[in-house]
Each structure stands twice: as C-alpha cells, then as structure tokens.
Design an enzyme around this catalytic site. Structure first.
Site, PDB file in Angstrom:
ATOM      1  N   GLU A  76       3.328   1.346  -0.298  1.00  0.00           N
ATOM      2  CA  GLU A  76       3.223   2.803  -0.406  1.00  0.00           C
ATOM      3  C   GLU A  76       1.964   3.168  -1.187  1.00  0.00           C
ATOM      4  O   GLU A  76       1.593   2.472  -2.123  1.00  0.00           O
ATOM      5  CB  GLU A  76       4.474   3.307  -1.148  1.00  0.00           C
ATOM      6  CG  GLU A  76       4.564   4.786  -1.362  1.00  0.00           C
ATOM      7  CD  GLU A  76       5.877   5.176  -2.079  1.00  0.00           C
ATOM      8  OE1 GLU A  76       6.916   4.511  -1.862  1.00  0.00           O
ATOM      9  OE2 GLU A  76       5.832   6.124  -2.856  1.00  0.00           O
ATOM     10  N   ASP A  78       0.542   6.677  -3.085  1.00  0.00           N
ATOM     11  CA  ASP A  78       0.972   8.021  -3.490  1.00  0.00           C
ATOM     12  C   ASP A  78      -0.148   8.839  -4.093  1.00  0.00           C
ATOM     13  O   ASP A  78      -0.884   8.344  -4.951  1.00  0.00           O
ATOM     14  CB  ASP A  78       1.989   7.928  -4.641  1.00  0.00           C
ATOM     15  CG  ASP A  78       3.292   7.332  -4.227  1.00  0.00           C
ATOM     16  OD1 ASP A  78       3.643   7.438  -3.055  1.00  0.00           O
ATOM     17  OD2 ASP A  78       3.968   6.775  -5.110  1.00  0.00           O
ATOM     18  N   GLU A  80       0.268  12.342  -6.175  1.00  0.00           N
ATOM     19  CA  GLU A  80       1.274  13.291  -6.654  1.00  0.00           C
ATOM     20  C   GLU A  80       0.594  14.286  -7.572  1.00  0.00           C
ATOM     21  O   GLU A  80      -0.100  13.897  -8.514  1.00  0.00           O
ATOM     22  CB  GLU A  80       2.372  12.563  -7.434  1.00  0.00           C
ATOM     23  CG  GLU A  80       3.014  11.439  -6.646  1.00  0.00           C
ATOM     24  CD  GLU A  80       4.202  10.817  -7.352  1.00  0.00           C
ATOM     25  OE1 GLU A  80       4.330  11.004  -8.576  1.00  0.00           O
ATOM     26  OE2 GLU A  80       4.987  10.153  -6.676  1.00  0.00           O
TER      27      GLU A  80
END
Ligand SMILES: *[C@@H]1O[C@H](CO)[C@@H](O)[C@H](O)[C@H]1NC(C)=O
Ligand SMILES: *[C@@H]1O[C@H](CO)[C@@H](O)[C@H](O)[C@H]1NC(C)=O
Ligand SMILES: *[C@@H]1O[C@H](CO)[C@@H](O)[C@H](O)[C@H]1NC(C)=O
Length: 217
Positions: A76, A78, A80
């Site tokens: 993954e 990310d 954010e």
C-alpha cells in the site's frame, strides 16, 4: 465509468451533474469514498484535490494505492491529509506498506493552502482507492483536538483522475518513467524545507538502527 463511489454513495459521496467533480463528505453518521474500477500493475496517478476548509481538526482525507490479495500480505502507498484547527496547517502524512507491514511514516507541512483551490497530487502503485474518514483520536495533535461536529459536513472535492501507463497489459498497465531532474529537485526542496517527521530519523523508535531502506541513496 472508471470511478465508482463505493462508500456513502448518494448520501455522502456525490458526483457533480457534469460528472467532473466527486465530493466526499463526512459527518457524524458516515464518511465516504470512491475507487478506481481499473487495476494497474504500474501506473502514475494524478488527481486534483481540494480539501475541506476551516476547522477540519480530526478529519483525514486520503488517497491510496492498495494491492490485491490477502490483507496480511498487502502492499500500500498512502497520502493522508490530516485536518487541523482553523489557520493551522494540514499535515500530509505518507506511509508505505510492504507485505502487510507499514511503519514508514513521513509527514510534511504544506507550503500552500490546500483548501483554497484544487492541487494535483500524484502517486505510483497498484491499484487505487480513495477515502475520507474520521480519525479524530489520533489525527490532530495526538488526539488533543477533537472534531467539531457542529461544523459538519466536511467536504473534500476531487477531479480529473488521470492514470498514465506506457503499455496496457494483462492485469494492468505498465509504467516505468523516472522523475525528471526538475521533479527530483522539487522533491528534494520539499523534503528539506517541509518534512516535519521522518521515521528514518526517529532514533527513539529504532534504537538499534534505522530500517535498511533509510540508507539507500
Ligand atoms: C496542526 O497545527 C499545529 C500548529 O501549527 C502543528 O504543530 C500540527 O502538526 C498540526 N497538526 C496536524 C494534524 O496537521
Ligand atoms: C510476507 O510475509 C509472510 C508472512 O505473513 C512471509 O511468510 C513471507 O515470506 C513474506 N514475503 C516476503 C517477500 O517477504
Ligand atoms: C488533468 O490532469 C492532467 C494530468 O495531471 C493534466 O495534464 C491536465 O491539464 C488536467 N486537466 C485539467 C482540466 O486540469
């Protein structure tokens, strides 16, 4: 369509009449999210995002690539955006999971107001999901500032999702273009000036030495 609202559809996740802008909204009842129906083996994704303005403390607006397969062994990437009190900067928090394990956090303050206009954010991974969810307990100053739900809904807008691949293929397209010198310089500039947390430099967390990738050029 290549994108689908897969959380909070109709109530919290909506598409503009011209189909150009997806709005994700968060209130006490629900967050919302959309995802790409396509999967990519390798791709560059560019997406324009305009974050919720004002007091957004406790909200998290994200854009992530997630691999297929079991959660225990997933990969993954990310991005954010951690909301903040009015006038305080959003923090861009990044992480990478490999084979189910993350702990590669870096954080940046932004040098522009991400709520004033759309800005283009880009990542490379497979495949892509996007979410806006509430993480008030950890997102804002270690949980000291709680979400002010009287200000809900918090709305982030997304437009112009662009996936670039150099060759399509079974199981997704392929993309291997390196950042050019200008982009590499811009990346270095942002890391030098605006990075406020780097797991590689967190010796309290890694008393016996930083993870091996920290020593790569
Ligand atoms: C909120 O703003 C404060 C003060 O500038 C900053 O120290 C903090 O990192 C910010 N928090 C988030 C979650 O962006
Ligand atoms: C991924 O993690 C599993 C345990 O969940 C382990 O058995 C496997 O060897 C790991 N794979 C790699 C490539 O490190
Ligand atoms: C859409 O995104 C692509 C890739 O970032 C960019 O080249 C193009 O100018 C954008 N279009 C608009 C209308 O912003």
């Amino acid at each position: 369509d290549r994108l689908e609202v897969n959380w909070g559809r109709g109530s919290h996740g909506t598409v503009s009449a011209d189909g150009q802008v997806i709005s994700l909204s968060l209130d006490r009842n629900s967050g919302s999210g959309f995802r790409s129906r396509d999967t990519y083996l390798y791709a560059r994704i560019d997406l324009q995002i305009k974050l919720a303005p004002g007091n957004s403390a406790g909200t998290v607006t994200t854009c992530y690539f997630l691999s297929e397969g079991s959660w225990a062994n997933h990969d993954e990437i990310d991005l954010e955006f951690l909301g903040n009190s009015t006038g305080e900067p959003y923090t861009l928090h990044t992480n990478v999971y490999i084979n189910g394990t993350g702990s590669k956090e870096q954080q940046f303050h932004l040098w522009f107001d991400p709520t004033a206009d759309f800005h283009t954010y880009s990542i490379v991974w497979t495949p892509l999901h996007l979410l806006l969810w509430n993480a008030e307990d950890w997102a804002t100053q270690g949980g000291r500032v709680k979400t002010d739900w009287s200000l809900a809904p918090f709305v982030a807008q997304y437009r112009n999702f662009t996936a670039t691949t150099s060759s399509p293929g079974a199981g997704g397209g392929y993309y291997d273009q390196e950042l050019d010198a200008t982009a590499q310089q811009a990346m270095k500039w942002a890391r030098d000036k605006y990075m406020v947390y780097n797991y590689c430099a967190d010796s309290a967390r890694f008393p016996y030495g930083s993870p091996p990738e920290c020593y790569m050029p």
